[in-house]
Design a protein around this motif. Structure first.
Motif, PDB file in Angstrom:
ATOM      1  N   LEU A  77      -6.069   0.081   2.738  1.00 52.74           N
ATOM      2  CA  LEU A  77      -6.808  -0.643   3.770  1.00 52.74           C
ATOM      3  C   LEU A  77      -7.065   0.229   4.991  1.00 52.74           C
ATOM      4  O   LEU A  77      -8.138   0.153   5.611  1.00 52.74           O
ATOM      5  CB  LEU A  77      -6.056  -1.912   4.167  1.00 52.74           C
ATOM      6  N   ASN A  78      -6.095   1.064   5.337  1.00 51.53           N
ATOM      7  CA  ASN A  78      -6.300   1.963   6.477  1.00 51.53           C
ATOM      8  C   ASN A  78      -7.430   2.950   6.207  1.00 51.53           C
ATOM      9  O   ASN A  78      -8.250   3.229   7.099  1.00 51.53           O
ATOM     10  CB  ASN A  78      -5.007   2.734   6.783  1.00 51.53           C
TER      11      ASN A  78
ATOM     12  N   ALA B 298      -0.558  -6.391  -4.566  1.00 57.01           N
ATOM     13  CA  ALA B 298      -0.349  -6.010  -3.173  1.00 57.01           C
ATOM     14  C   ALA B 298      -1.676  -5.711  -2.487  1.00 57.01           C
ATOM     15  O   ALA B 298      -1.888  -6.070  -1.314  1.00 57.01           O
ATOM     16  CB  ALA B 298       0.582  -4.798  -3.096  1.00 57.01           C
TER      17      ALA B 298
ATOM     18  N   ALA C 106      -5.218 -10.646   3.810  1.00 59.01           N
ATOM     19  CA  ALA C 106      -4.676 -10.676   5.162  1.00 59.01           C
ATOM     20  C   ALA C 106      -5.647 -10.084   6.168  1.00 59.01           C
ATOM     21  O   ALA C 106      -5.622 -10.435   7.359  1.00 59.01           O
ATOM     22  CB  ALA C 106      -3.349  -9.918   5.211  1.00 59.01           C
ATOM     23  N   ASP C 107      -6.521  -9.209   5.695  1.00 58.96           N
ATOM     24  CA  ASP C 107      -7.538  -8.608   6.556  1.00 58.96           C
ATOM     25  C   ASP C 107      -8.785  -9.476   6.670  1.00 58.96           C
ATOM     26  O   ASP C 107      -9.755  -9.094   7.316  1.00 58.96           O
ATOM     27  CB  ASP C 107      -7.912  -7.222   6.008  1.00 58.96           C
TER      28      ASP C 107
ATOM     29  N   ARG D  52      -3.348  -9.013  -1.653  1.00 63.50           N
ATOM     30  CA  ARG D  52      -2.740  -9.668  -0.488  1.00 63.50           C
ATOM     31  C   ARG D  52      -3.123  -8.956   0.805  1.00 63.50           C
ATOM     32  O   ARG D  52      -3.383  -9.599   1.832  1.00 63.50           O
ATOM     33  CB  ARG D  52      -1.223  -9.715  -0.654  1.00 63.50           C
ATOM     34  N   ALA D  53      -3.178  -7.630   0.774  1.00 63.11           N
ATOM     35  CA  ALA D  53      -3.549  -6.877   1.974  1.00 63.11           C
ATOM     36  C   ALA D  53      -4.996  -7.151   2.364  1.00 63.11           C
ATOM     37  O   ALA D  53      -5.319  -7.322   3.547  1.00 63.11           O
ATOM     38  CB  ALA D  53      -3.326  -5.382   1.739  1.00 63.11           C
TER      39      ALA D  53
ATOM     40  N   ALA E  73      -0.767  -0.302  -0.582  1.00 64.59           N
ATOM     41  CA  ALA E  73      -1.886  -1.176  -0.228  1.00 64.59           C
ATOM     42  C   ALA E  73      -2.289  -0.992   1.234  1.00 64.59           C
ATOM     43  O   ALA E  73      -3.481  -0.982   1.566  1.00 64.59           O
ATOM     44  CB  ALA E  73      -1.524  -2.632  -0.506  1.00 64.59           C
ATOM     45  N   ASP E  74      -1.314  -0.855   2.110  1.00 64.60           N
ATOM     46  CA  ASP E  74      -1.620  -0.615   3.526  1.00 64.60           C
ATOM     47  C   ASP E  74      -2.430   0.671   3.687  1.00 64.60           C
ATOM     48  O   ASP E  74      -3.352   0.736   4.511  1.00 64.60           O
ATOM     49  CB  ASP E  74      -0.332  -0.523   4.341  1.00 64.60           C
TER      50      ASP E  74
ATOM     51  N   GLN F  93       3.383  -2.495  -1.383  1.00 67.07           N
ATOM     52  CA  GLN F  93       2.839  -2.952  -0.107  1.00 67.07           C
ATOM     53  C   GLN F  93       2.436  -1.768   0.776  1.00 67.07           C
ATOM     54  O   GLN F  93       1.400  -1.789   1.437  1.00 67.07           O
ATOM     55  CB  GLN F  93       3.862  -3.825   0.628  1.00 67.07           C
TER      56      GLN F  93
END
Length: 229
Positions: free
Chosen positions: A206-207, A17, A24-25, A20-21, A202-203, A199
């Motif tokens: 990234l935050n 996850a 996507a960034d 993938r995050a 993972a968000d 997910q």
């Protein structure tokens, strides 16, 4: 050089996850595991580079960062996600298992953190994240080696944050306080209530990676919404 992340201890669940995050960034990916054959589907999906490495071996970690720097430059984000569990009554645990837990959590975390710091210090920026667990703040009966490793990893993260934060490098420790969905075999009927979404975790990583340096998070604990603590 393109923006990229290194994820050490890649498999399914949280690390996939995270990959993938990050993709996507807009980040390229270097995915690290002892056995990279298992990463083939994820590598194909994300166009990632897979590197075989035992993170508890200094020479292997040194090669990992040398190859990453040569081919991609300085990483924007390095995540240490490796771990090792050994369970049993304290009177019966094999010392070899206890040593393995320390090598694969504490020593491996140190080696990866050191390698990441050596590259990032020249740039004066970057994020180094460590995946911890409930056991890093509360040792459970029958799980001494896991607690030893995770407590040590938390201490490492604290020390690195105090040293590297003033030099522009964001060090954070994530306490994953619960089970992660998709890592325990068949899906449970109430999985959304009792397990953390990889997910969603993972968000959060990234935050925190994107935080302004005037308001950095060093440590955060994540748990299911209805869990008591």
């Amino acid at each position: 050089m393109a923006r990229y992340a290194i994820i050490v201890g890649t498999g399914s669940g949280l690390s996939a996850a995270l990959a993938r995050a990050a993709a996507a960034d807009g980040m390229k990916l270097v995915l690290v595991a002892r056995d990279i054959a298992k990463l083939a589907p994820l590598v194909a999906e994300l166009g990632a580079r897979a590197v075989a490495c035992d993170a508890s071996e200094a020479a292997g970690v040194a090669r990992l960062f040398a190859v990453a720097e040569r081919d991609f430059g300085v990483p924007e984000l390095v995540v240490f996600n490796a771990s090792y569990r050994a369970r049993g009554p304290i009177a019966e645990i094999d010392p070899v298992e206890a040593e393995a837990a320390l090598r694969n959590s504490a020593l491996a975390g140190f080696l990866v953190g050191q390698g990441a710091a050596r590259l990032m210090l020249g740039e004066g920026k970057g994020s180094i994240f460590f995946t911890g667990a409930t056991a890093g703040v509360k040792g459970f009966a029958g799980s001494a080696p896991f607690a030893m490793g995770k407590f040590a990893l938390r201490g490492l993260a604290q020390s690195m944050a105090r040293e590297l934060g003033p030099k522009g490098i964001h060090v954070a420790h994530f306490i994953i306080d619960g089970g992660i969905a998709g890592t325990r075999g068949a899906r449970a009927a109430n999985e959304d209530d009792v397990l953390l979404s990889p997910q969603a975790i993972a968000d959060t990583y990234l935050n925190i990676h994107k935080q302004h340096r005037s308001a950095w998070t060093h440590e955060i604990d994540l748990r299911p919404w209805n869990e008591s603590f």
